[in-house]
Design an enzyme around this catalytic site. Structure first.
Site, PDB file in Angstrom:
ATOM      1  N   ASP A  68       1.080  -1.143  -0.035  1.00  0.00           N
ATOM      2  CA  ASP A  68       0.158   0.048  -0.163  1.00  0.00           C
ATOM      3  C   ASP A  68       0.784   1.434  -0.043  1.00  0.00           C
ATOM      4  OD1 ASP A  68       0.745  -0.770   2.663  1.00  0.00           O
ATOM      5  OD2 ASP A  68      -0.790   0.729   3.401  1.00  0.00           O
ATOM      6  N   GLU A 133      -0.065  -1.035   5.800  1.00  0.00           N
ATOM      7  CA  GLU A 133       1.092  -0.429   6.684  1.00  0.00           C
ATOM      8  C   GLU A 133       0.871   1.243   6.993  1.00  0.00           C
ATOM      9  OE1 GLU A 133       4.998   1.115   8.015  1.00  0.00           O
ATOM     10  OE2 GLU A 133       3.912   1.588   6.438  1.00  0.00           O
ATOM     11  N   GLU A 134       0.501   1.859   6.000  1.00  0.00           N
ATOM     12  CA  GLU A 134       0.450   3.142   5.970  1.00  0.00           C
ATOM     13  C   GLU A 134      -0.862   3.494   6.806  1.00  0.00           C
ATOM     14  OE1 GLU A 134       2.743   4.940   5.323  1.00  0.00           O
ATOM     15  OE2 GLU A 134       4.008   4.212   3.462  1.00  0.00           O
ATOM     16  N   GLU A 162      11.974  -1.253   3.969  1.00  0.00           N
ATOM     17  CA  GLU A 162      11.744   0.390   4.239  1.00  0.00           C
ATOM     18  C   GLU A 162      12.719   1.209   3.795  1.00  0.00           C
ATOM     19  OE1 GLU A 162       8.671   1.627   4.903  1.00  0.00           O
ATOM     20  OE2 GLU A 162       7.523   0.125   5.663  1.00  0.00           O
ATOM     21  N   HIS A 348       6.484   9.967   0.794  1.00  0.00           N
ATOM     22  CA  HIS A 348       4.934  10.579   1.058  1.00  0.00           C
ATOM     23  C   HIS A 348       4.879  12.002   0.526  1.00  0.00           C
ATOM     24  CE1 HIS A 348       4.179   8.074   5.014  1.00  0.00           C
ATOM     25  NE2 HIS A 348       4.752   7.215   3.987  1.00  0.00           N
TER      26      HIS A 348
HETATM   27 ZN    ZN Z   1       6.877   2.326   4.092  1.00  0.00          ZN
END
Ligand code: ZN
Length: 376
Positions: A68, A133-134, A162, A348
């Site tokens: 995701d 996860e987000e 990550e 992000h």
């Molecule tokens: Zn991540």
């Protein structure tokens, strides 16, 4: 086209905003089935999760990650479609390119290559992939870990792909994370007219000396692996919006990112003691979002450092900085947990990107780690 780049592109082009997986996990499972991986698709509520294994027994090395991605923000600010991967001047642009579809692609490619070269490797090579996860992180890795424990499956070493790197690939790996504790505090007073000299019932006035002490308190000094515990008030609300009304209550939200020098209970006790000292009428709700964890040394950290030295000629820094990750759910099982992935500068953000050459390099780092850990 380089294969890691190709797979990263295919994954970016699937619009998998949390909790959507948009077929990413099926793509991964189909590819790895050809290399002999056995798949279990674990769907909990609206969240798709995938558990894949090759080989048997210990040690169990697991690649972990998420399909995701966070929302794009204003699409018109992107220089290209966030869900149509595009290369410009050596960088691959698209939502999830760095966090963490590039990492997922490198894990898959390294596993394919490793299994092809060493079909009878020792132990088990596994993948734990989630599509939450987000987001709330309730039906993702946390649930899969519970499922594994119920089935007697124990992860010995876990590498999360990550984006851990700071300025260049491999310069930083994360070997732990601080804990995170949230509180919602309501101080209760009595609503009334501002014309009266009744200060002791104004909750904002009552709050102020308490707040001064709370915000100037030293929680700990940190230690060699962790910075000192940090405290932040994120919200403060009170009042009706009218000029002539004393508010009935005031509400605060605050968060601790805490080191291993303190713990949840100790922090709570300090706050309660302070509230009582100021004789406040209050209600407080706590929510722990993660315990701190640390993998100080061990074969996974050693193998990662050596692999980075081999591929990037860098001495990596072991850090515990940054926000929380799904490592918080895996570490309490006793597994060694690290995070190693691409540069996190654009994650992000608008125009998220990854350096194209880093994708293949990351695949080589992961392959190098597998050779160190799963060969005799
Ligand atoms: Zn991540």
């Amino acid at each position: 086209m380089d294969q890691t780049l190709e797979l990263t592109t295919e994954l970016i082009n699937r619009e998998s905003v949390t909790p959507e997986d948009a077929g990413c996990q099926q793509l991964i499972a189909d590819r790895l089935a050809e290399s002999g991986f056995r798949a279990e698709h674990l769907r909990f509520k609206e969240v798709d999760n995938l558990w894949l294994v090759h080989g048997t027994g210990a040690p169990l090395f697991c690649f972990a990650g998420h399909t995701d991605v966070v929302p794009t923000g204003p699409v018109e600010k992107w220089h290209s479609d966030p869900f149509k991967a595009e290369i410009r001047e050596g960088y691959l642009y698209g939502r999830g390119s760095a966090d963490m579809k590039g990492g997922i692609a490198a894990m898959v490619l390294s596993a394919e290559q490793f299994v092809a070269a060493h079909p009878d490797h020792k132990g088990t090579l596994a993948f734990l992939i989630t599509s939450d996860e987000e987001g709330p992180s309730v039906n993702g890795t946390r649930k899969v870990v519970e499922y594994l424990e119920q089935n007697g499956i124990k992860i010995d070493m876990c590498l999360l792909g990550e984006p851990s790197s700071d300025k260049q690939l491999g310069d930083v790996i994360r070997i732990g994370r601080r804990g995170s504790l949230n509180a919602v505090l309501t101080i209760k007073g009595t609503q009334g007219h501002v014309a009266f000299l009744d200060h002791e019932h104004n909750p904002v006035h009552q709050l102020s000396p308490f707040l001064h002490e709370l915000t100037t308190m030293q929680w700990d000094q940190g230690n060699a692996s962790f910075p000192p515990t940090s405290f932040h008030i994120s919200n403060i609300n009170g009042g009706t919006g009218a000029e002539n009304v004393v508010p009935g209550d005031v509400r605060l939200m605050f968060n601790y990112r805490f080191s291993t020098e303190t713990n949840e209970t100790e922090i709570k006790e300090k706050v309660i003691t302070l509230l009582d000292k100021h004789q406040l009428d209050y209600e407080i709700d706590w929510k722990l979002s993660g315990q701190p964890f640390l993998t100080e040394s061990g074969s996974l950290v050693d193998a990662s450092r050596e692999a980075i030295k081999d591929v990037c000629d860098l001495d990596t820094i072991c850090s515990t900085g940054g926000g929380t990750s799904d490592g918080r759910f895996i570490a309490p099982t006793g597994a060694e947990v690290i995070e190693l992935g691409v540069v996190n500068k654009t994650i992000h953000k608008i125009n998220e990107c990854v350096k194209v050459e880093d994708l293949d390099k990351l695949t080589r780092i992961y392959s190098n780690i597998l050779e160190r850990l799963l060969l005799d």
